[in-house]
Design a protein around this motif. Sequence first.
Motif, PDB file in Angstrom:
ATOM      1  N   CYS A  63       1.200  46.943  16.907  1.00  0.00           N
ATOM      2  CA  CYS A  63       2.378  46.587  16.105  1.00  0.00           C
ATOM      3  C   CYS A  63       1.985  45.497  15.098  1.00  0.00           C
ATOM      4  CB  CYS A  63       3.492  46.100  17.020  1.00  0.00           C
ATOM      5  SG  CYS A  63       4.900  45.418  16.150  1.00  0.00           S
ATOM      6  N   CYS A  66       4.211  42.057  16.213  1.00  0.00           N
ATOM      7  CA  CYS A  66       3.971  41.290  17.447  1.00  0.00           C
ATOM      8  C   CYS A  66       2.557  41.493  17.989  1.00  0.00           C
ATOM      9  CB  CYS A  66       5.003  41.648  18.504  1.00  0.00           C
ATOM     10  SG  CYS A  66       4.817  43.319  19.153  1.00  0.00           S
ATOM     11  N   CYS A 125       6.219  48.442  17.005  1.00  0.00           N
ATOM     12  CA  CYS A 125       6.494  48.910  18.361  1.00  0.00           C
ATOM     13  C   CYS A 125       7.938  49.362  18.472  1.00  0.00           C
ATOM     14  CB  CYS A 125       6.199  47.796  19.361  1.00  0.00           C
ATOM     15  SG  CYS A 125       7.206  46.329  19.127  1.00  0.00           S
ATOM     16  N   CYS A 129      11.708  44.935  16.387  1.00  0.00           N
ATOM     17  CA  CYS A 129      10.707  43.976  16.871  1.00  0.00           C
ATOM     18  C   CYS A 129      10.861  42.645  16.135  1.00  0.00           C
ATOM     19  CB  CYS A 129       9.304  44.530  16.639  1.00  0.00           C
ATOM     20  SG  CYS A 129       8.021  43.340  17.043  1.00  0.00           S
ATOM     21  N   ASN A 141       9.974  38.831  21.285  1.00  0.00           N
ATOM     22  CA  ASN A 141      10.631  39.915  22.020  1.00  0.00           C
ATOM     23  C   ASN A 141      10.714  39.576  23.507  1.00  0.00           C
ATOM     24  OD1 ASN A 141      10.677  41.734  19.714  1.00  0.00           O
ATOM     25  ND2 ASN A 141       8.483  41.956  20.035  1.00  0.00           N
TER      26      ASN A 141
HETATM   27 ZN    ZN Z   1       6.214  44.627  17.858  1.00  0.00          ZN
END
Ligand code: ZN
Length: 165
Positions: A63, A66, A125, A129, A141
């Motif tokens: 991602c 993150c 993701c 997010c 998250n």
């Molecule tokens: Zn993410």
Amino acid sequence: MKLLRSELISEFNHKLFDMSARDLPDRGTVFSDNSILCELSVKIVQFGFQISGELKVTPAYECVRCLESSSDQLTLPFKLWLTAIKEKPAEDQDLIYFPDSQDHFEMNEPIADIISLAEPINPVCNKRCKGLCPNCGTNLNQASCDCILDEQNNPWDALKNFKPE
Ligand SMILES: [Zn+2]
Ligand SMILES: [Zn+2]
């Protein structure tokens, strides 16, 4: 995964093949599950063979917000053509040269290409997010942090004090 010329000539429909991502040439794709299911149909066409089908693969993407790895099974439909005619238009990627002297066709190269082309440019993701805190690096998250982001440090704020004469 090899397809024998004799198999191509006898044609087939919706045949299932199991293969492993480890057998594919490396295109930089990371797989969270190495098993690849491939459903293929072969048809004789005027200039050679048409191979069509679907791949079920489970690549893992990082991602961009993150940095966590996420994976989903993807179903990738495809169609390609094999031809013994050498004068093909160069820009046509789906037309593959397959000389009469070759007794089999190696599917691993085009399959690796199909999977690699399916990779999103900016994978996330989840659309929601929250990414990482720019100050302490907490994955927002999973947890919250006590950072109070200093608005004064925003370089764009300097523009607010700018008064044209
Ligand atoms: Zn993410
Ligand atoms: Zn923080």
